[in-house]
Design a protein around this motif. Structure first.
Motif, short mmCIF file in Angstrom:
data_model
loop_
_atom_site.label_atom_id
_atom_site.label_comp_id
_atom_site.label_asym_id
_atom_site.label_seq_id
_atom_site.Cartn_x
_atom_site.Cartn_y
_atom_site.Cartn_z
N LEU A 111 -2.24 -2.91 -4.62
CA LEU A 111 -1.15 -1.97 -4.87
C LEU A 111 -1.09 -1.51 -6.32
O LEU A 111 -0.11 -0.87 -6.73
CB LEU A 111 0.19 -2.62 -4.49
N CYS A 114 0.26 2.10 -7.71
CA CYS A 114 0.94 2.78 -6.60
C CYS A 114 2.40 3.06 -6.89
O CYS A 114 3.05 3.75 -6.11
CB CYS A 114 0.83 1.95 -5.32
N ALA A 119 3.80 0.44 -1.09
CA ALA A 119 3.27 0.80 0.23
C ALA A 119 4.39 0.87 1.25
O ALA A 119 5.42 0.21 1.14
CB ALA A 119 2.24 -0.23 0.69
N SER A 133 -4.44 9.47 9.16
CA SER A 133 -5.28 10.07 8.13
C SER A 133 -5.59 11.53 8.47
O SER A 133 -5.47 12.42 7.62
CB SER A 133 -6.59 9.28 8.00
N ARG A 138 -4.74 12.91 4.69
CA ARG A 138 -4.83 11.96 3.59
C ARG A 138 -6.05 11.07 3.80
O ARG A 138 -6.24 10.51 4.88
CB ARG A 138 -3.57 11.09 3.49
N VAL A 141 -8.24 5.02 2.20
CA VAL A 141 -8.60 4.31 0.98
C VAL A 141 -8.89 2.84 1.27
O VAL A 141 -9.25 2.08 0.38
CB VAL A 141 -7.50 4.44 -0.09
N TRP A 142 -8.74 2.43 2.54
CA TRP A 142 -9.06 1.07 2.97
C TRP A 142 -9.37 1.12 4.46
O TRP A 142 -8.65 1.73 5.23
CB TRP A 142 -7.90 0.12 2.70
N ALA A 149 -5.66 1.95 5.40
CA ALA A 149 -4.65 2.48 4.49
C ALA A 149 -5.03 3.90 4.10
O ALA A 149 -6.21 4.22 3.96
CB ALA A 149 -4.53 1.60 3.25
N ILE A 150 -4.01 4.73 3.91
CA ILE A 150 -4.22 6.10 3.44
C ILE A 150 -3.34 6.32 2.22
O ILE A 150 -2.35 5.61 1.99
CB ILE A 150 -3.91 7.15 4.52
N ARG A 151 -3.72 7.34 1.43
CA ARG A 151 -2.96 7.67 0.23
C ARG A 151 -3.27 9.10 -0.15
O ARG A 151 -4.39 9.57 0.07
CB ARG A 151 -3.34 6.72 -0.90
N LYS A 158 0.80 3.78 -0.84
CA LYS A 158 -0.11 3.80 0.29
C LYS A 158 0.70 3.67 1.58
O LYS A 158 1.83 3.15 1.59
CB LYS A 158 -1.10 2.65 0.20
N THR A 160 -0.07 1.78 5.10
CA THR A 160 -1.05 0.82 5.59
C THR A 160 -0.75 0.40 7.03
O THR A 160 0.40 0.44 7.48
CB THR A 160 -1.07 -0.44 4.70
#
Length: 223
Positions: A111, A114, A119, A133, A138, A141-142, A149-151, A158, A160
């Motif tokens: 995090l 962030c 999150a 996503s 977005r 990112v994971w 996870a998206i961001r 994020k 998640t």
């Protein structure tokens, strides 16, 4: 952006009290800091299960973590046991209506950068992470061990999804996303795996592939 994450809504027995709690804890400029609004809508339904999503709040130091916990307790929150282990360093709390959230210990690399709201942590499958996503545009990112996870490329918290095992879903979720976009985007979301639940007053009620409800506000397009 074709589809915008406009808000996160809380179903609340006392919306004003809950709004005061979260404004007091996160600050009055929370919308700008997290990139979407928080809205509190009235309901008569009691909370009967653990929520499918919650906030993870970050800390800069152990003292900072303690200050956040103390502030939450002063505002009417409380400690809650969701099965966390004694050796875990994050603190699990609930707001005045029992909605869970975590105050994460300092030094959490996942995090980092962030912001205070690190999150929106969701109970959900790898596939639903892929759906969101694509739905929001977005990037992932994971994506490891069925956790996703998206961001946004611009930073911020994020979103998640923790993968299995899942909390059984019984009844509508108390927290849900509100999206906005043009009407053709509804069809795109359906093609991605969403389902329609109903419509009215310029809004379409939908569910993601895991069955989590969300609202889609239709934006009028220029003639």
């Amino acid at each position: 952006m074709a589809v915008t994450l406009q808000a996160l809504t809380f179903a609340a027995r006392d919306p004003r009290r809950l709004a005061r709690f979260w404004t007091g804890l996160l600050g009055r400029d929370i919308d700008g800091g997290i990139g979407f609004q928080l809205r509190f809508l009235p309901t008569e339904e009691p909370k009967i299960r653990q929520n499918q999503m919650h906030f993870d709040l970050t800390s800069e130091s152990v003292d900072d973590q303690k200050r956040t916990v103390a502030r939450a307790l002063e505002l009417g929150g409380g400690h809650i046991d969701v099965g966390q282990r004694p050796e875990e360093k994050h603190v699990v709390l609930a707001d005045p209506e029992g909605n869970e959230f975590c105050v994460i210990e300092p030094g959490n690399d996942f995090l980092a950068d962030c912001g205070f709201v690190g999150a929106v942590a969701c109970d959900g499958s790898q596939e639903v992470g892929y759906f969101w996503s694509e739905a929001l545009g977005r990037p992932l990112v994971w994506d490891q061990d069925q956790e996703t996870a998206i961001r946004t490329p611009h930073g911020g918290p994020k979103i998640t999804w923790g993968g299995p095992p899942f909390t059984p879903k019984t009844g509508p979720n108390r927290l849900r996303f509100v999206l906005s976009g043009s009407l053709p985007e509804v069809e795109r979301l359906v093609a991605l795996g969403a389902s329609r639940l109903g419509a009215g007053d310029g809004q379409v009620e939908m569910a993601d592939p895991d069955g989590n409800e969300f609202s889609f506000v239709v934006r009028e397009t220029a003639a």
